[in-house]
Write a protein that holds these residues in place. Structure first.
Motif, PDB file in Angstrom:
ATOM      1  N   ASP A   1      -2.977   5.240   1.779  1.00  0.00           N
ATOM      2  CA  ASP A   1      -3.964   4.158   1.751  1.00  0.00           C
ATOM      3  C   ASP A   1      -3.950   3.360   3.053  1.00  0.00           C
ATOM      4  OD1 ASP A   1      -4.730   4.865  -0.851  1.00  0.00           O
ATOM      5  OD2 ASP A   1      -3.120   3.639  -1.707  1.00  0.00           O
TER       6      ASP A   1
ATOM      7  N   LEU B   1       0.818  -1.207   0.000  1.00  0.00           N
ATOM      8  CA  LEU B   1       0.000   0.000   0.000  1.00  0.00           C
ATOM      9  C   LEU B   1       0.849   1.254   0.000  1.00  0.00           C
ATOM     10  CD1 LEU B   1      -2.553  -0.999   2.793  1.00  0.00           C
ATOM     11  CD2 LEU B   1      -2.971  -1.008   0.326  1.00  0.00           C
TER      12      LEU B   1
ATOM     13  N   GLU C   1      -7.015   2.841   5.565  1.00  0.00           N
ATOM     14  CA  GLU C   1      -7.413   1.513   6.041  1.00  0.00           C
ATOM     15  C   GLU C   1      -7.576   1.514   7.558  1.00  0.00           C
ATOM     16  OE1 GLU C   1      -4.771  -2.282   6.141  1.00  0.00           O
ATOM     17  OE2 GLU C   1      -5.641  -2.162   4.126  1.00  0.00           O
TER      18      GLU C   1
END
Length: 97
Positions: free
Chosen positions: A28, A24, A32
């Motif tokens: 990101d 990632l 998350e």
């Protein structure tokens, strides 16, 4: 509206390394984490946790009575597993006394 969070270069590097390990981008990964926080219930009381696990009010009351009886019989609070010998285990309030 958006906001920026400032982290040290060292902390950002830790986040970036963790993101790369998961395939990632750091942005990101943080997104998350936020999604997980939105979905994860927070329990402030043991009774709430028991309810989340599906315990009935009767089961919760019985567990509370057992815990109260154990405390009354020993004269002190028990450790994390409910056994007096666990007092002072790392992560408990007694660990630093």
């Amino acid at each position: 509206m958006s906001h920026a969070i400032t982290v040290s270069d060292e902390d950002y590097e830790i986040i970036a390394q963790h993101a790369v390990s998961k395939g990632l981008h750091p942005d990101d990964l943080v997104a998350e984490w936020i999604a997980d926080l939105r979905e994860t219930p927070t329990f402030f009381e043991t009774d709430d946790w028991f309810r989340h696990l599906g315990a009935t009010e009767e089961q919760i009351a019985e567990a509370r009575q057992l815990a109260d009886a154990r405390t009354a019989n020993t004269g002190h609070q028990t450790g994390p597993t409910g056994h007096p010998e666990d007092e002072g285990v790392a992560g408990t309030a007694d660990a630093n006394t």
